[in-house]
Design a protein around this motif. Structure first.
Motif, PDB file in Angstrom:
ATOM      1  N   UNK A 138       6.472   0.131   2.665  1.00 12.19           N
ATOM      2  CA  UNK A 138       7.311   1.556   1.687  1.00 12.19           C
ATOM      3  C   UNK A 138       8.401   1.084   0.475  1.00 12.19           C
ATOM      4  N   UNK A 139       9.077   0.036   0.430  1.00 15.90           N
ATOM      5  CA  UNK A 139       9.850  -0.748   0.444  1.00 15.90           C
ATOM      6  C   UNK A 139       9.478  -0.934  -1.522  1.00 15.90           C
ATOM      7  N   UNK A 140       7.755  -1.357  -1.648  1.00 20.04           N
ATOM      8  CA  UNK A 140       6.976  -1.381  -3.063  1.00 20.04           C
ATOM      9  C   UNK A 140       6.784   0.075  -3.440  1.00 20.04           C
ATOM     10  N   UNK A 141       6.677   0.818  -2.812  1.00 15.80           N
ATOM     11  CA  UNK A 141       6.784   2.821  -2.770  1.00 15.80           C
ATOM     12  C   UNK A 141       8.397   2.861  -3.490  1.00 15.80           C
ATOM     13  N   UNK A 142       9.239   3.125  -2.608  1.00 17.51           N
ATOM     14  CA  UNK A 142      10.657   3.377  -3.221  1.00 17.51           C
ATOM     15  C   UNK A 142      10.495   3.091  -4.607  1.00 17.51           C
ATOM     16  N   UNK A 143      10.297   1.292  -4.928  1.00 18.78           N
ATOM     17  CA  UNK A 143      11.156   0.672  -6.072  1.00 18.78           C
ATOM     18  C   UNK A 143      10.145   1.759  -7.465  1.00 18.78           C
ATOM     19  N   UNK A 144       9.249   1.807  -6.870  1.00 14.85           N
ATOM     20  CA  UNK A 144       7.830   2.184  -7.596  1.00 14.85           C
ATOM     21  C   UNK A 144       8.223   4.081  -8.569  1.00 14.85           C
ATOM     22  N   UNK A 145       9.005   4.246  -7.284  1.00 10.30           N
ATOM     23  CA  UNK A 145      10.095   5.925  -7.912  1.00 10.30           C
ATOM     24  C   UNK A 145      10.872   5.643  -8.622  1.00 10.30           C
ATOM     25  N   UNK A 146      11.176   4.603  -8.387  1.00 10.47           N
ATOM     26  CA  UNK A 146      12.780   4.040  -9.002  1.00 10.47           C
ATOM     27  C   UNK A 146      11.824   4.654 -10.481  1.00 10.47           C
ATOM     28  N   UNK A 147      10.672   3.227 -10.628  1.00 15.90           N
ATOM     29  CA  UNK A 147      10.394   3.201 -11.661  1.00 15.90           C
ATOM     30  C   UNK A 147      10.080   4.333 -12.779  1.00 15.90           C
ATOM     31  N   UNK A 164       1.526   2.163 -12.658  1.00 14.96           N
ATOM     32  CA  UNK A 164       0.086   2.401 -12.015  1.00 14.96           C
ATOM     33  C   UNK A 164      -0.505   1.198 -10.923  1.00 14.96           C
ATOM     34  N   UNK A 165      -1.237   1.867 -10.013  1.00 19.69           N
ATOM     35  CA  UNK A 165      -2.036   1.432  -8.646  1.00 19.69           C
ATOM     36  C   UNK A 165      -2.951   1.057  -8.641  1.00 19.69           C
ATOM     37  N   UNK A 166      -3.696  -0.274  -7.987  1.00 19.50           N
ATOM     38  CA  UNK A 166      -5.378   0.190  -8.051  1.00 19.50           C
ATOM     39  C   UNK A 166      -5.356   0.603  -5.966  1.00 19.50           C
ATOM     40  N   UNK A 167      -5.584   1.972  -5.850  1.00 20.59           N
ATOM     41  CA  UNK A 167      -6.114   2.317  -4.567  1.00 20.59           C
ATOM     42  C   UNK A 167      -6.724   1.273  -3.447  1.00 20.59           C
ATOM     43  N   UNK A 194      -2.499   4.433   0.475  1.00 20.92           N
ATOM     44  CA  UNK A 194      -0.333   4.560   0.030  1.00 20.92           C
ATOM     45  C   UNK A 194      -0.593   4.765  -1.322  1.00 20.92           C
ATOM     46  N   UNK A 195      -1.960   5.393  -1.750  1.00 20.74           N
ATOM     47  CA  UNK A 195      -1.670   6.540  -2.567  1.00 20.74           C
ATOM     48  C   UNK A 195      -1.355   7.718  -3.099  1.00 20.74           C
ATOM     49  N   UNK A 196      -1.462   8.331  -1.703  1.00 18.87           N
ATOM     50  CA  UNK A 196      -1.433   9.588  -1.124  1.00 18.87           C
ATOM     51  C   UNK A 196       0.032   9.703  -1.492  1.00 18.87           C
ATOM     52  N   UNK A 197       0.482   8.602  -0.329  1.00 16.37           N
ATOM     53  CA  UNK A 197       2.603   8.894  -0.362  1.00 16.37           C
ATOM     54  C   UNK A 197       2.646   8.852  -1.878  1.00 16.37           C
ATOM     55  N   UNK A 198       2.575   7.404  -2.416  1.00 19.07           N
ATOM     56  CA  UNK A 198       3.404   7.600  -3.771  1.00 19.07           C
ATOM     57  C   UNK A 198       2.632   8.050  -5.065  1.00 19.07           C
ATOM     58  N   UNK A 199       1.570   9.291  -4.583  1.00 16.61           N
ATOM     59  CA  UNK A 199       1.887  10.889  -5.316  1.00 16.61           C
ATOM     60  C   UNK A 199       2.700  11.435  -5.378  1.00 16.61           C
ATOM     61  N   UNK A 200       2.735  12.029  -4.138  1.00 17.56           N
ATOM     62  CA  UNK A 200       3.868  12.916  -3.356  1.00 17.56           C
ATOM     63  C   UNK A 200       4.929  12.672  -4.211  1.00 17.56           C
ATOM     64  N   UNK A 201       5.215  11.261  -4.255  1.00 16.92           N
ATOM     65  CA  UNK A 201       6.948  10.777  -4.435  1.00 16.92           C
ATOM     66  C   UNK A 201       7.128  10.753  -5.453  1.00 16.92           C
ATOM     67  N   UNK A 202       5.797  10.614  -6.309  1.00 16.66           N
ATOM     68  CA  UNK A 202       6.065  10.101  -8.297  1.00 16.66           C
ATOM     69  C   UNK A 202       6.665  12.182  -8.925  1.00 16.66           C
ATOM     70  N   UNK A 231      -7.453  13.447   0.556  1.00 18.28           N
ATOM     71  CA  UNK A 231      -7.209  13.595  -0.700  1.00 18.28           C
ATOM     72  C   UNK A 231      -7.848  12.619  -1.316  1.00 18.28           C
ATOM     73  N   UNK A 232      -8.342  11.222  -0.517  1.00 18.25           N
ATOM     74  CA  UNK A 232      -7.804   9.523  -0.890  1.00 18.25           C
ATOM     75  C   UNK A 232      -9.625   9.952  -1.673  1.00 18.25           C
ATOM     76  N   UNK A 233     -10.606  10.847  -1.111  1.00 24.29           N
ATOM     77  CA  UNK A 233     -11.794  10.969  -2.002  1.00 24.29           C
ATOM     78  C   UNK A 233     -11.744  11.061  -2.999  1.00 24.29           C
ATOM     79  N   UNK A 234     -11.266  12.284  -2.986  1.00 21.24           N
ATOM     80  CA  UNK A 234     -10.857  12.869  -4.221  1.00 21.24           C
ATOM     81  C   UNK A 234     -10.715  12.197  -5.384  1.00 21.24           C
ATOM     82  N   UNK A 235      -9.931  11.654  -4.893  1.00 23.49           N
ATOM     83  CA  UNK A 235      -8.422  10.735  -5.783  1.00 23.49           C
ATOM     84  C   UNK A 235      -9.982   9.309  -6.479  1.00 23.49           C
ATOM     85  N   UNK A 236     -10.142   9.016  -5.586  1.00 19.40           N
ATOM     86  CA  UNK A 236     -11.565   7.539  -5.718  1.00 19.40           C
ATOM     87  C   UNK A 236     -12.691   8.226  -6.547  1.00 19.40           C
ATOM     88  N   UNK A 237     -13.349   9.721  -6.171  1.00 18.01           N
ATOM     89  CA  UNK A 237     -14.264  10.310  -6.622  1.00 18.01           C
ATOM     90  C   UNK A 237     -13.810  10.678  -8.048  1.00 18.01           C
TER      91      UNK A 237
END
Length: 235
Positions: free
Chosen positions: A111-120, A128-131, A147-155, A214-220
């Motif tokens: 979560x620390x990395x995800x919050x840093x990504x939100x701040x960026x 950019x993330x490699x899920x 992790x990509x799901x939470x990040x997408x919600x946050x940004x 959602x994860x499957x949708x993103x990756x497809x």
């Protein structure tokens, strides 16, 4: 040639940070010019979103992926979520200094990395993330992490799928020693896709079921941009 590269890396890593960043960036430009023929498809989509911050999601084949994508997406000032183990190896540590990165532990909910990504993202950077969380050893897609799901919600910015092909030849994986990975000439293709809209929850669907869908949708969304042999578990 390999010993020259190893010696150059060691020298640059002991240089002052400002000089090291500038020199590593010039080195990355030289590497791409010398070894990679890059084809970009979907550039009109990037043009449409010029000036906006986005969330890019991409498949992951090689440590050269970030170098290639930083070059292609330069106008979006991308910040990369990069696995913490890359900091331990001299060659990858030098390459990381050429662009903006946030270290992330792909083996847990960092979560620390995800919050840093939100701040960026709030500062106007694209992220950019490699899920998948690691490079594919089969040159085809592997199961992604949530992790990509939470990040997408946050940004809360458009999610743009990116498909990379050919980087597995540009910088082949060496699982015994990452420092013994060396660049080779290769044709690389980067395909940009249309934004992915998060599918709404269905009636009587649990949170876990929705997240998996959602994860499957993103990756497809990424897989649909790739040649069939690269799609792997998302064929």
């Amino acid at each position: 040639m390999q010993w020259i590269w190893s010696m150059l890396v060691r020298i640059l890593l002991i240089c002052p940070a400002g000089f090291r960043k500038h020199a590593a960036a010039r080195l990355a430009d030289y590497i791409l010019h010398r070894y990679a023929v890059i084809e970009v498809k979907g550039a009109e989509i990037l043009h449409r979103y010029k000036g906006k911050n986005l969330l890019f999601i991409s498949n992951h084949l090689s440590n050269s992926d970030a170098i290639v994508l930083d070059h292609v997406l330069k106008s979006f000032n991308p910040v990369f979520l990069a696995g913490i183990k890359l900091k331990r190896e001299s060659g990858s540590r030098l390459m990381l200094s050429t662009f903006n990165t946030i270290p992330i532990d792909p083996e847990k909910a960092d979560r620390h990395a995800l919050f840093e990504a939100v701040e960026a993202s709030r500062r106007g950077n694209s992220v950019l993330i490699f899920p998948e969380g690691t490079r594919s050893r089969t040159a085809s897609m592997i199961h992604a992490k949530k992790g990509i799901i939470l990040l997408a919600k946050m940004v809360r910015v458009p999610v743009i799928p990116v498909a990379v092909e050919g980087t597995e030849h540009l910088l082949p994986i060496n699982d015994e020693d990452m420092n013994r990975e060396f660049f080779r000439k290769a044709n690389v293709k980067v395909t940009i896709g249309e934004p992915l809209e998060v599918p709404p929850e269905r009636q009587n669907e649990s949170k876990r079921q929705w997240e998996e869908r959602v994860l499957d949708y993103y990756m497809r969304g990424i897989a649909g941009l790739l040649s069939p042999q690269y799609r792997g578990v998302y064929s």
